[in-house]
Design a protein around this motif. Sequence first.
Motif, PDB file in Angstrom:
ATOM      1  N   UNK A 180       0.801  -1.218   0.000  1.00  0.00           N
ATOM      2  CA  UNK A 180       0.000   0.000   0.000  1.00  0.00           C
ATOM      3  C   UNK A 180       0.834   1.269   0.000  1.00  0.00           C
ATOM      4  N   UNK A 181       2.144   1.119  -0.121  1.00  0.00           N
ATOM      5  CA  UNK A 181       2.981   2.285  -0.393  1.00  0.00           C
ATOM      6  C   UNK A 181       2.961   2.627  -1.881  1.00  0.00           C
ATOM      7  N   UNK A 182       2.564   1.673  -2.688  1.00  0.00           N
ATOM      8  CA  UNK A 182       2.482   1.930  -4.124  1.00  0.00           C
ATOM      9  C   UNK A 182       1.304   2.863  -4.409  1.00  0.00           C
ATOM     10  N   UNK A 183       1.482   3.888  -5.230  1.00  0.00           N
ATOM     11  CA  UNK A 183       0.416   4.872  -5.453  1.00  0.00           C
ATOM     12  C   UNK A 183      -0.851   4.310  -6.078  1.00  0.00           C
ATOM     13  N   UNK A 184      -0.767   3.121  -6.676  1.00  0.00           N
ATOM     14  CA  UNK A 184      -1.931   2.562  -7.362  1.00  0.00           C
ATOM     15  C   UNK A 184      -2.690   1.537  -6.526  1.00  0.00           C
ATOM     16  N   UNK A 185      -2.353   1.421  -5.239  1.00  0.00           N
ATOM     17  CA  UNK A 185      -3.025   0.460  -4.378  1.00  0.00           C
ATOM     18  C   UNK A 185      -3.803   1.189  -3.289  1.00  0.00           C
ATOM     19  N   UNK A 186      -5.035   0.732  -3.062  1.00  0.00           N
ATOM     20  CA  UNK A 186      -5.917   1.368  -2.078  1.00  0.00           C
ATOM     21  C   UNK A 186      -6.489   0.296  -1.164  1.00  0.00           C
ATOM     22  N   UNK A 187      -6.210   0.326   0.127  1.00  0.00           N
ATOM     23  CA  UNK A 187      -6.693  -0.725   1.031  1.00  0.00           C
ATOM     24  C   UNK A 187      -8.186  -0.625   1.296  1.00  0.00           C
ATOM     25  N   UNK A 188      -8.801  -1.760   1.581  1.00  0.00           N
ATOM     26  CA  UNK A 188     -10.206  -1.789   1.977  1.00  0.00           C
ATOM     27  C   UNK A 188     -10.363  -1.422   3.446  1.00  0.00           C
ATOM     28  N   UNK A 189      -9.332  -1.698   4.234  1.00  0.00           N
ATOM     29  CA  UNK A 189      -9.369  -1.392   5.665  1.00  0.00           C
ATOM     30  C   UNK A 189      -8.123  -0.586   6.027  1.00  0.00           C
ATOM     31  N   UNK A 190      -8.090   0.697   5.632  1.00  0.00           N
ATOM     32  CA  UNK A 190      -6.878   1.501   5.844  1.00  0.00           C
ATOM     33  C   UNK A 190      -6.508   1.676   7.308  1.00  0.00           C
ATOM     34  N   UNK A 191      -7.479   1.535   8.203  1.00  0.00           N
ATOM     35  CA  UNK A 191      -7.177   1.688   9.630  1.00  0.00           C
ATOM     36  C   UNK A 191      -6.553   0.433  10.237  1.00  0.00           C
ATOM     37  N   UNK A 192      -6.486  -0.640   9.460  1.00  0.00           N
ATOM     38  CA  UNK A 192      -5.943  -1.901   9.980  1.00  0.00           C
ATOM     39  C   UNK A 192      -4.530  -2.200   9.481  1.00  0.00           C
ATOM     40  N   UNK A 193      -4.098  -1.543   8.413  1.00  0.00           N
ATOM     41  CA  UNK A 193      -2.797  -1.882   7.845  1.00  0.00           C
ATOM     42  C   UNK A 193      -1.669  -1.418   8.765  1.00  0.00           C
ATOM     43  N   UNK A 194      -0.509  -2.028   8.598  1.00  0.00           N
ATOM     44  CA  UNK A 194       0.639  -1.751   9.465  1.00  0.00           C
ATOM     45  C   UNK A 194       1.831  -1.311   8.621  1.00  0.00           C
ATOM     46  N   UNK A 195       2.883  -0.911   9.291  1.00  0.00           N
ATOM     47  CA  UNK A 195       4.086  -0.454   8.594  1.00  0.00           C
ATOM     48  C   UNK A 195       4.791  -1.629   7.913  1.00  0.00           C
ATOM     49  N   UNK A 196       5.418  -1.373   6.767  1.00  0.00           N
ATOM     50  CA  UNK A 196       6.130  -2.443   6.067  1.00  0.00           C
ATOM     51  C   UNK A 196       7.370  -2.898   6.834  1.00  0.00           C
ATOM     52  N   UNK A 197       7.727  -4.153   6.624  1.00  0.00           N
ATOM     53  CA  UNK A 197       8.989  -4.649   7.154  1.00  0.00           C
ATOM     54  C   UNK A 197      10.114  -4.453   6.134  1.00  0.00           C
ATOM     55  N   UNK A 198       9.728  -4.154   4.890  1.00  0.00           N
ATOM     56  CA  UNK A 198      10.702  -3.848   3.843  1.00  0.00           C
ATOM     57  C   UNK A 198      10.978  -2.344   3.835  1.00  0.00           C
ATOM     58  N   UNK A 199      12.163  -1.935   3.394  1.00  0.00           N
ATOM     59  CA  UNK A 199      12.461  -0.496   3.309  1.00  0.00           C
ATOM     60  C   UNK A 199      11.477   0.206   2.376  1.00  0.00           C
TER      61      UNK A 199
END
Length: 257
Positions: A77-96
């Motif tokens: 969801x860091x990609x500009x073309x992706x939009x989460x269904x539950x934005x309040x549930x997502x977490x920080x990436x483990x990848x840089x």
Amino acid sequence: MDFTRPETVLDLANIRDELVRMEDSIIFKFIERSHFPTCPAVYLKNDPRLPLPDFEGSFLDWALIHMEITHSQLRRFESPDETPFFPDKIVKPILPSINYPRVLAPYAPQVNYNDKVKTLYEKEIIPLISKCDGDRPENYGSVATSDIEALQSLSRRIHFGKFVAEAKFQDDKPLYTDLIKRGDIDGIMQHITNSAVEEKILQRLIRKAEVYGVDPINNQNERRITPEYLVKIYKEFVIPLTKDVEIDYLLKRLEYP
């Protein structure tokens, strides 16, 4: 599409090419879902057939939240073309993180129509693409997995309207600036609508459904997805929602030079 090169992302020809490729993804996701019945239990909140301790929502909600948590850790969801269904549930990436150049206005992530996408998918699209009506408990997991993939493909396609809107705004700033200042939603709708392009999309979908929708070797008369239903889905749901995204994005555009 290379989001590290803004000049290619806002090229309308490149955007149209990307939308054409998305058609194939959506069709094949629908075909995968067509192997199963409607399975209404998957979509009902707190259905006793699918008990979910300490969770308020449907089985699909539960599966989708857990999938998005994992995907967010992989920086989807860091990609500009992706939009989460539950934005309040997502977490920080483990990848840089990837420092994508800014292509859209800063408020773009808030233009999120996934609640509508999910509602329309469950209530309108599932009856069209399912093998039959009815419940098959042994299919619940497969149904939810197929639904998630189909929803993500639909979401990406519909929210690509933000890129279409930005490209059109950049292409004719005086026109859209005037329309936005006057709050002329009908005028914006008129100028973002290209009936000839929409008709080409529908005709292309008919041809693709005729080719992809039938197994060329086995069960030649058993169609997994029909041109009629595919055109209906795009004409009544996908294209109108994409335009809603474009208008919503454009109406706020003058707040950010």
